[in-house]
Design an enzyme around this catalytic site. Structure first.
Site, PDB file in Angstrom:
ATOM      1  CB  ILE A  59      39.778  43.591  46.514  1.00 25.55           C
ATOM      2  CG1 ILE A  59      39.235  44.973  46.948  1.00 25.55           C
ATOM      3  CG2 ILE A  59      39.563  43.358  45.025  1.00 25.55           C
ATOM      4  CD1 ILE A  59      37.740  45.132  46.842  1.00 25.55           C
ATOM      5  CE  LYS A  60      37.298  35.113  47.035  1.00 19.92           C
ATOM      6  NZ  LYS A  60      36.216  34.092  47.132  1.00 19.92           N
ATOM      7  CB  ILE A  61      43.622  39.454  43.729  1.00 15.00           C
ATOM      8  CG1 ILE A  61      43.094  40.899  43.795  1.00 15.00           C
ATOM      9  CG2 ILE A  61      44.603  39.295  42.568  1.00 15.00           C
ATOM     10  CD1 ILE A  61      44.169  41.939  44.041  1.00 15.00           C
TER      11      ILE A  61
END
Length: 383
Positions: free
Chosen positions: A147-149
């Site tokens: 998951i890209k944050i």
């Protein structure tokens, strides 16, 4: 260094030599057409691709081209547009994760990763970033997703809290060394909490996406305004120097007792990932952000054009990063001596990065809305 003649087949390829040097090649692109045609699987075989990154810009472009999404849009006609976007993007990421699952298994959960980004409009909202990360992780439901944050101030605690739940994280939009150090601290804290929560650290992956070419674009423009020969001589040097300083900071952290304790518990390092590696200035060598950032234990995520260029004429001369910290610091100091504050440059780049992804997200919503409306009309669902 591995010689091209060591093996008559794969290692004669520049991409294979890059992989042999310890750089994981990820593709910075994904589309349903790429999946349906088997192109992604072919790139794994022929271009040594071992991972995929996506972002709102990539999905907006994919949805706007061709007819690969027509069937999905017909199925989703009448659905809320944001729900439809999430369904379409998570379906693509899930399928890509399945393509790369053999790589994930073969590398013991290191590579074979596919990243999907949280809604960029949440970049300044810690709570909603965490809940969205949880939902995307659950929806894709594949162990090799990340998951890209974004590495905004508000994103830092979200990184820690997401990792603490055993969710793999790709931290994106990193431009400054100071923020990168804060990202690594958030990562370590997340792993420490994950360990306390009883999660298996060995399968929690994380990369820190340090953006490269955008730094040169901004600094070069500032150097042009200075207008001196000395300033001109520094063009095209800031981005690589900045990335090399980031790697030096990474080495400090993975050499610390804090990391050693986590490594002993089975944790993977948070690898530096060189992002934005497509060359913007046609005067520069089109593979410079790959050639000049070769070091074992990093990821380089490339757009298709850069991957093609490197596969054709990329240069692998061994490690071009380790031990370059002093020279890199001198380059940045020379840039700042021209009156250019790197802290101001990187702050502006972060703000622009978030804004650009928000614009792309809006375009993605608009394209999807138009597709849903057209699908509804074609099936008699709308007047």
């Amino acid at each position: 260094m591995t010689s091209p003649t060591d093996t008559p087949n794969s290692l004669s390829r520049p991409t294979s030599r890059l992989s042999e040097a310890g750089v994981s090649i990820w593709l910075d692109d994904l589309s349903r057409e790429r999946l349906a045609t088997g192109n992604l699987a072919q790139l794994v075989k022929d271009r040594d691709v071992v991972g995929v990154t996506t972002n709102p810009t990539i999905f907006a472009a994919a949805l706007s081209k061709g007819d690969a999404y027509d069937a999905a849009l017909h199925e989703l006609a009448g659905t809320d547009v944001e729900a439809a976007v999430e369904r379409i993007t998570t379906d693509d990421v899930r399928e890509a994760a399945d393509v790369l699952r053999p790589t994930y298994d073969a590398t013991t959960a290191v590579d074979g990763r596919v990243s999907i980004e949280v809604d960029p409009r949440l970049a300044r909202d810690t709570e909603k970033t965490v809940t969205t990360a949880e939902r995307l992780w659950s929806t894709v439901d594949r162990p090799n997703v990340m998951i890209k944050i974004p590495a905004t101030v508000e994103g830092l605690p979200a990184i820690t809290r997401t990792l603490a739940q055993g969710i793999s994280v790709n931290v994106t939009l990193i431009f400054s060394i100071e923020r990168y150090r804060a990202v690594m601290d958030a990562w370590l804290a997340g792993l420490e909490q994950a360990k306390a929560n009883g999660h298996d650290l060995a399968v929690i992956g994380s990369v820190a996406s340090f953006f490269v070419s955008r730094v040169d674009t901004a600094v070069d423009a500032a150097l042009d305004k200075v207008g001196t020969d000395e300033a001109a001589a520094l063009k095209g040097k800031a981005a690589i120097a900045n990335a090399r300083l980031a790697f030096a900071a990474y080495q400090e952290v993975v050499g610390s007792p804090r990391w050693a304790a986590l490594a002993e518990a089975g944790a993977q390092p948070q690898r530096p990932l060189w992002a934005s590696t497509g060359v913007k200035n046609p005067e520069y060598r089109d593979t410079m952000y790959v050639d000049e950032l070769v070091v074992a234990g990093v990821v380089n995520t490339m757009p298709q054009a850069t991957l093609d260029a490197f596969a054709d004429h990329g240069i692998v001369l061994g490690d071009t990063v380790t031990g370059t910290g002093d020279d890199a610091a001198a380059t940045i100091a020379a840039v700042e001596a021209q009156g250019i504050a790197m802290s101001d440059v990187t702050k502006q780049l972060e703000e622009e990065g978030v804004e650009k992804f928000e614009v792309s997200w809006s375009q993605l919503l608009e394209t999807t809305t138009a597709g849903l409306e057209a699908a509804a009309k074609s099936t008699g669902g709308a007047e």
